[in-house]
Design a protein around this motif. Structure first.
Motif, short mmCIF file in Angstrom:
data_model
loop_
_atom_site.label_atom_id
_atom_site.label_comp_id
_atom_site.label_asym_id
_atom_site.label_seq_id
_atom_site.Cartn_x
_atom_site.Cartn_y
_atom_site.Cartn_z
N ALA A 1 0.83 -1.21 0.00
CA ALA A 1 0.00 0.00 0.00
C ALA A 1 0.86 1.26 0.00
N LYS A 2 1.95 1.24 0.76
CA LYS A 2 2.86 2.40 0.78
C LYS A 2 3.47 2.63 -0.60
N ARG A 3 3.85 1.55 -1.26
CA ARG A 3 4.40 1.67 -2.62
C ARG A 3 3.33 2.17 -3.60
N ALA A 4 2.08 1.80 -3.35
CA ALA A 4 0.98 2.26 -4.21
C ALA A 4 0.89 3.79 -4.18
N ILE A 5 1.10 4.35 -3.00
CA ILE A 5 1.08 5.81 -2.86
C ILE A 5 2.19 6.44 -3.70
N ALA A 6 3.39 5.84 -3.63
CA ALA A 6 4.51 6.36 -4.41
C ALA A 6 4.29 6.16 -5.91
N LEU A 7 3.69 5.03 -6.27
CA LEU A 7 3.47 4.71 -7.68
C LEU A 7 2.49 5.68 -8.33
N ASN A 8 1.61 6.25 -7.53
CA ASN A 8 0.64 7.21 -8.07
C ASN A 8 1.29 8.45 -8.66
N ARG A 9 2.53 8.70 -8.30
CA ARG A 9 3.21 9.91 -8.75
C ARG A 9 3.84 9.75 -10.14
N VAL A 10 3.84 8.52 -10.66
CA VAL A 10 4.46 8.28 -11.96
C VAL A 10 3.46 7.59 -12.89
N GLU A 11 3.80 7.52 -14.17
CA GLU A 11 2.93 6.85 -15.15
C GLU A 11 2.93 5.35 -14.92
N LEU A 12 1.76 4.75 -15.10
CA LEU A 12 1.67 3.30 -14.97
C LEU A 12 2.39 2.60 -16.12
N VAL A 13 2.90 1.42 -15.85
CA VAL A 13 3.48 0.58 -16.90
C VAL A 13 2.66 -0.72 -16.95
N ARG A 14 2.67 -1.37 -18.10
CA ARG A 14 1.81 -2.54 -18.29
C ARG A 14 2.00 -3.66 -17.26
N PRO A 15 3.24 -3.92 -16.79
CA PRO A 15 3.40 -5.02 -15.82
C PRO A 15 2.62 -4.86 -14.52
N VAL A 16 2.07 -3.65 -14.26
CA VAL A 16 1.27 -3.47 -13.05
C VAL A 16 0.09 -4.44 -13.03
N PHE A 17 -0.38 -4.82 -14.22
CA PHE A 17 -1.53 -5.71 -14.29
C PHE A 17 -1.16 -7.19 -14.07
N SER A 18 0.14 -7.47 -13.91
CA SER A 18 0.57 -8.81 -13.51
C SER A 18 0.51 -8.98 -12.00
N LEU A 19 0.49 -7.86 -11.28
CA LEU A 19 0.53 -7.90 -9.82
C LEU A 19 -0.71 -8.57 -9.21
N PRO A 20 -1.94 -8.28 -9.70
CA PRO A 20 -3.12 -8.93 -9.11
C PRO A 20 -3.07 -10.45 -9.21
N ARG A 21 -2.54 -10.98 -10.31
CA ARG A 21 -2.45 -12.44 -10.46
C ARG A 21 -1.52 -13.03 -9.40
N LEU A 22 -0.40 -12.35 -9.16
CA LEU A 22 0.55 -12.80 -8.14
C LEU A 22 -0.10 -12.75 -6.76
N ALA A 23 -0.78 -11.64 -6.48
CA ALA A 23 -1.42 -11.48 -5.18
C ALA A 23 -2.58 -12.45 -4.99
N LYS A 24 -3.30 -12.76 -6.07
CA LYS A 24 -4.42 -13.70 -5.99
C LYS A 24 -3.93 -15.08 -5.55
N LEU A 25 -2.81 -15.52 -6.12
CA LEU A 25 -2.26 -16.82 -5.74
C LEU A 25 -1.80 -16.80 -4.29
N ALA A 26 -1.13 -15.72 -3.89
CA ALA A 26 -0.69 -15.60 -2.49
C ALA A 26 -1.89 -15.63 -1.56
N GLY A 27 -2.97 -14.93 -1.95
CA GLY A 27 -4.19 -14.92 -1.15
C GLY A 27 -4.82 -16.29 -1.03
N GLU A 28 -4.79 -17.06 -2.11
CA GLU A 28 -5.34 -18.42 -2.08
C GLU A 28 -4.55 -19.30 -1.10
N ILE A 29 -3.24 -19.15 -1.10
CA ILE A 29 -2.40 -19.94 -0.19
C ILE A 29 -2.70 -19.56 1.26
#
Length: 247
Positions: A109-137
């Motif tokens: 969440a802290k990094r999300a605040i910092a990320l808001n200050r710059v342009e998004l890059v496409r790999p940001v959309f890979s993060l939910p998949r990674l987090a979804k698997l971690a959440g399932e575990i």
């Protein structure tokens, strides 16, 4: 009278263990919610939501403190033996792992605040998949802990290799983006830290699985956990390629 007293002591002890389990379940649910909300804050670029997640991590910390106090009281007053002792000591270790999971979710969440200050890059959309698997575990180990299901814990434990593999793939993707355009470096660096935090969340979830297995069987998992994180060798290969003279 003696039998009644013995039954009362056993019932009272069982109630205290049940309360300990309930506290840990609540901790786990809170930490899992933190992770899911943190990822939503990243994708939606929601500064207010990210701030709330960082603030809410104190609740997980407070619950860990309560668990620690309950464990000390149980050890002092009940002097548990055998499986009962394993239950109490594992509760202490599991609560510590959940507290770390909450910390890593807050870091995202802290990094999300910092990320808001710059342009998004496409790999940001890979993060939910990674987090979804971690959440399932995490969800699986919490159910396994509630039910004292060593087999379920073992299956969740084995999935960490899959999480490591996803993390390595995202690491490679981010590295490529940074090499292709230096303007991507800042955003990709924040995402690298987020991805690493999620990978570490998986490690703590597997620690919980190992403790559940120990509660039930009184032994450690005999298998060696296979690691799918090859990011160190990946960086070395990239550095080696860059050092070679062009033909």
């Amino acid at each position: 009278m003696t039998n009644q007293l013995g039954e009362h002591i056993v019932k009272s002890y069982d109630e205290e263990l049940a309360r300990l389990t309930s506290e840990i379940q609540r901790m786990g649910d809170l930490a899992l919610n933190e992770l899911e909300a943190a990822i939503a804050a990243v994708v939606e670029r929601d500064r207010d939501a990210a701030d709330r997640i960082v603030a809410s991590d104190k609740e997980v910390d407070n619950l860990e403190h309560e668990v620690s106090q309950d464990v000390v009281r149980l050890l002092a007053l009940r002097q548990p033996m055998a499986r009962d002792l394993r239950e109490v000591l594992a509760a202490l270790r599991i609560s510590s792992d959940i507290e770390r999971i909450g910390d890593y979710a807050a870091n995202v969440a802290k990094r999300a605040i910092a990320l808001n200050r710059v342009e998004l890059v496409r790999p940001v959309f890979s993060l939910p998949r990674l987090a979804k698997l971690a959440g399932e575990i995490i969800s699986e180990v919490l159910i396994a802990y509630r039910d004292r299901d060593a087999d379920r814990a073992l299956l969740a434990w084995a999935r960490d290799e899959e999480l490591d593999g996803l993390y390595t793939g995202m690491f490679r993707e981010l590295l490529t983006y940074m090499m292709e355009d230096p303007r991507n470096i800042t955003a990709c660096t924040h995402l690298l830290f987020m991805a690493k935090n999620i990978e570490r969340i998986g490690d703590h979830a597997t620690n919980i699985a190992e403790n559940i297995y120990f509660i039930v069987h009184g032994t450690q998992i005999a298998q060696v956990r296979r690691k799918g994180d090859t990011t160190a060798s990946l960086v070395a290969r990239v550095a080696d390629d860059k050092s070679k003279p062009a033909h």
